[in-house]
Design an enzyme around this catalytic site. Sequence first.
Site, short mmCIF file in Angstrom:
data_model
loop_
_atom_site.label_atom_id
_atom_site.label_comp_id
_atom_site.label_asym_id
_atom_site.label_seq_id
_atom_site.Cartn_x
_atom_site.Cartn_y
_atom_site.Cartn_z
N ASP A 47 -8.75 -5.61 -5.96
CA ASP A 47 -8.41 -4.57 -5.00
C ASP A 47 -9.23 -3.32 -5.32
OD1 ASP A 47 -7.26 -2.67 -3.34
OD2 ASP A 47 -5.21 -3.39 -3.66
N SER A 82 0.82 -1.19 0.00
CA SER A 82 0.00 0.00 0.00
C SER A 82 0.86 1.26 0.00
CB SER A 82 -0.97 -0.06 1.18
OG SER A 82 -2.02 0.84 0.99
N HIS A 96 -7.39 -6.14 -1.16
CA HIS A 96 -6.17 -5.44 -0.72
C HIS A 96 -5.48 -6.28 0.35
CE1 HIS A 96 -3.94 -1.66 -0.80
NE2 HIS A 96 -3.91 -1.66 0.52
#
Length: 679
Positions: A316, A210, A347
Site C-alpha cells: 500500500d 482508509s 490499497h
Amino acid sequence: MPNSMSMTIWRRLIVTATAVLAAALLTPAAAHGAPHDSRTMHSGRAPRESRPVYSYADAVRESVWVDTGLDGDGDGRTDRVAADIVRPSEPALQGRKVPVIMDASPYYSCCGRGNESQTKTYDAAGHVVQMPLFYDNYFVPRGYAFVGVDLAGTDRSDGCVDVGGRSDVQSAKAVIDWLNGRARAYTTRTGSTPAQATWTNGKTGMIGKSWDGTIANGVAATGVKGLKTIVPISSISSWYDYYFAQGAPLYDSGPDWLSDYVESDTARAHCAAVQQKIVAGAPRTGDWTPFWTERDYVKDASKVRASVFVVHGMQDLNVRTKNFGQWWDALARNGVQRKIWLSQTGHVDPFDYRRGAWVDTLHRWFDHELLGYDNGIDREPVADVERHPDQWTTSATWPPRGTATTTLRPAPGEAAGVGALGLRPARGTETFTDDPSLSETDWAAGVDRPTPEKAGFLTRPLDRDLRIAGSSEVTVTATPTTTTAHLSAVLVDLGPDTIRDYGDVDEGITTLADRTCWGASTAGDSSCYKETAAKTEAVGHTVVSRGWADLGDWAGDGRGRPLTPGKAYTITLDLAATDHVVPKGHRLALIVAGTDKDLIDPPSSTPALTVDLSRTSAEVPLVGGAAAFTRATAGAGGNAVGATAATTASDTVSAPAAAVEAAPEGVRHQRTVHRLPAR
C-alpha cells in the site's frame, strides 16, 4: 377483490406474524443463530454462528441526527451528524436488542465506497435506500443493525471536516455515546423531537477502509465505552505519517486539499476558518506541530478497550504500512486483543481480493466480539499473510515467535556503489547523487551495477529461506554537499517471482463482469458485486520495505534544520512493516539513495551524499534472528559480494501508479496530488 395496496399490507402482516410466532417458539439465542455447519455446536448447545433469520426487505430504515457537542462551523449551535440506520424489525417485536456494526465515512456522497464507488441513496421521505457495501445486506438478516455515519461537514451532517481531528473522531464517538444513552439525537437535522436508541444493546463494532478505518482507530483511542471491536482496513494511525516521513513530504499538498474535496457545499460555505487552521497547523516544512499531535492515535493506544482486527496491503503506497506497524506494536504493548491480515495488494479491500474467506472471517469475528459466540476464532492463528497471489499462510502470533531484530551491516565491494550485506562491521564509504527522476524500481533493477544515483549492498544467494516480519530501521551517516537532502532506504528481494502487480492502476486486482451475492437484496440495494481476480506480474526483484527521511530532521525532535555542506549527519529511517520470505537462491539487498520518485517529493537541491559505512546499519526483524541469517548465508563467505542479480529493467513490477493510489474514493485523474484511496 382487494387492491394491490391492501394485498401488500396483508403480506407484510403475514410476514410479521410469522416472525412473532417463530420468536415464541425459539429461544433468543436460537433466533440469533441456529447451528448449520462444522463450526456450530450440536443442537441443545449455544449457537456458534448467527443465521439469516430476519427479513431484510422489512428492515427498519431510519435516520437520526446526533448532537456532537461541538460547534465546528461556528454557527452558534452544536453540530449534528447524520446516522442512517438499517436494522431488523423482528427483534424489537420479540423484546430483544441488537448490536451495531458502524462505518463512519466522509465518502458517502462525494466519492462513493467500494470497488464500484457506491453512494447512499434516499427515498422521498429521506430514508436510506442504498447503503454502500455489503455489510447491511449480510449482517442485518443475521441480527445486527448497520449504521452509516456521515462525518461532520459531509453529506447531511453539520460542522466542518478537520481531517482526523477532534471533529472527525467526535462524529463517530457521539453516535456510540447515543447508542449507549449518553448523548442526544433528533429525528431531523434542525428539529427538537428526540430519537432514542431503545433497539440496541449498545455493543458496537466499527469497520471501514482508509479514512473510515482511520476514524475507527481514532475512536478506539478515546477509550469510549460500548465500542467492542474495530476492523481498520488500510487505515492511518498517525496523520503525520500519512503526509510526511520524518520531514520528507510524501504528497505535494496538505490535508486542507483533502478536507475541501470531501466537504459538502453547505460546509464549504461556512468552514473557511477551519480550513485556515488546517493550513496553518500543517506546514509544508514537515515539522511536527500540535495539529499532528491531535491526530496521532498511537500515543493513546493505552486507552483502547476494543479488540482490533487489522487489515492492510503490504504494498500500500497510499496509506503506507508504517501506519499499521506502529499501531500494531503499540496495541501489543498494551495487551489489546488483535488479529491481522496482510495481503500482497496495494490499497485494496479484502472483499476484492479474498472475498469468500473475508466474509466468513468477518462474520465469525463480529459474532464472537459482538454476540459473544464461542466460535473458536480467538483460538485460531492471529495472522493470515498472502505469500504469493491467492496463496495464504498463517502464524500463531505476529510477528512470529522467535523473531528477533538483527543488525545487518553494509560493506564496500569491488565496484563503486555495489557492496555486500552481512553481520560484520566494515569500513569505507559510498557516494551517490540524488536523481529525482528515478525511483526504487529503477534502483533495484540496477542494484548489481554501479550507477551514480544509489548505493546497493547485497548478500550472496541464500542457502535457506529468510523471513522478515515486522518493522525495520536503517541508520545512515551521510555527508551532503548542499543545505537540503532527502534519503531513502529500501530492502529488496533479488530473484524471480510472480507477485500481485501493486503498481498497476488497480493495485493488484482485475475487476470481472460476473457478480456474486452476499446477503439479501432489495430493488434499491443489491448485495451482488462484481468478482475480481489477482492481476499478477513476473518480476526479477520485489521491494520488501521502504522508508524515507529529510536529513535535516537528524536531531529527531520533529523540526527540520538546514544542513552544513561537508558535515556528517546521522539519522535513523523508519521502514514500513512487512512480512516477506526471501527464498533460497534469492538475495537480500539494502539500497540507500535520495529522492524516491513519486513516493516522496524532492528537496530544493540535488546533493551528492557520502555514506560512512562504519556508521550505517539496518535493524531487520528476522524470524530466527541472527542465527537464521547466518544459516541462510553460511556459504556466502561473510560480506563478500555474490553473483550478478537476476534483475533486468524490463523484468520489474510497474512503477507505482501515483495518480490512482492517491486519488480520493472513486476518483481517477492524472497525477497532480496524492490523496486518500480509491475503492
